[in-house]
Design a protein around this motif. Sequence first.
Motif, short mmCIF file in Angstrom:
data_model
loop_
_atom_site.label_atom_id
_atom_site.label_comp_id
_atom_site.label_asym_id
_atom_site.label_seq_id
_atom_site.Cartn_x
_atom_site.Cartn_y
_atom_site.Cartn_z
N LEU A 1 23.82 -1.77 -64.90
CA LEU A 1 23.94 -1.02 -63.90
C LEU A 1 22.51 -0.36 -63.31
O LEU A 1 22.51 -0.44 -62.05
N GLY A 2 21.83 0.14 -64.21
CA GLY A 2 20.53 0.44 -63.74
C GLY A 2 19.55 -0.22 -63.25
O GLY A 2 19.01 -0.11 -62.46
N GLY B 1 17.14 -2.44 -58.48
CA GLY B 1 16.88 -3.76 -57.68
C GLY B 1 17.28 -3.47 -56.29
O GLY B 1 16.44 -3.80 -55.51
N VAL B 2 18.21 -2.85 -55.96
CA VAL B 2 18.73 -2.53 -54.73
C VAL B 2 17.92 -1.43 -54.13
O VAL B 2 17.49 -1.86 -52.82
N ILE C 1 14.76 -3.42 -53.23
CA ILE C 1 14.80 -4.47 -52.03
C ILE C 1 14.93 -3.28 -50.85
O ILE C 1 14.22 -3.78 -49.82
N LEU C 2 15.75 -2.47 -50.60
CA LEU C 2 15.75 -1.36 -49.70
C LEU C 2 14.52 -0.91 -49.13
O LEU C 2 14.07 -0.77 -48.04
N LEU C 3 13.67 -0.47 -50.38
CA LEU C 3 12.08 -0.04 -50.17
C LEU C 3 11.14 -1.13 -49.49
O LEU C 3 10.56 -0.79 -48.46
#
Length: 193
Positions: A6-7, A12-13, A16-18
């Motif tokens: 989960l971490g 990763g999310v 990716i957003l950054l």
Amino acid sequence: MILLILGIFIGGVILILLIILIIYVAMIYNRFKTLKNGAEATLGQIKVALKKRLDMINQLVDSVKSYASFEKETLTKITELRSSVLRAQSTSEIQDIDKQSRQILGNVMVAVENYPDLKTSSTVMELMNAIKDMENEIARHRYTYNNIVQEYNTKADVIPSNIVANMFNFKKMNYLEFEEGERELSQRPKIEF
């Protein structure tokens, strides 16, 4: 184990957003720079066209001065304006040069109207047509410049590109305004040859 997965997933999310945010900011920044460079290039074209117009007005004055008494001051003013065109850095300086050259052109046109022999002179006719073409070129460049400035200023005002504009200190640009002299010149009766 689930917390680790989960971490990693959340990390990763976030990564990716950054990356998406950085790419988006870079795209907006590049658009601002593209618009600014386009506006500067168009201003350069306007300055060249203004210089050409002043050169043609000078030639027209030379053709007309045998018929009409032009003050030495007029010829001096044309020379000063020609040298100031390429030094002009701001839209207000360019507008001022445009206004002054239009005033000189208006005076020359009055002289041409007052002397019927000038209206039939092929040199004067050619110069008047060339000046008319140059006026159209300046108007096209001004239109292009103002469209670029409009898009630039809109991006500087609207969310989210205004955030990027503030981050990189992109200030609103000035439009090239139409002067009263330009309106008067365009409404002046046309000289028919």
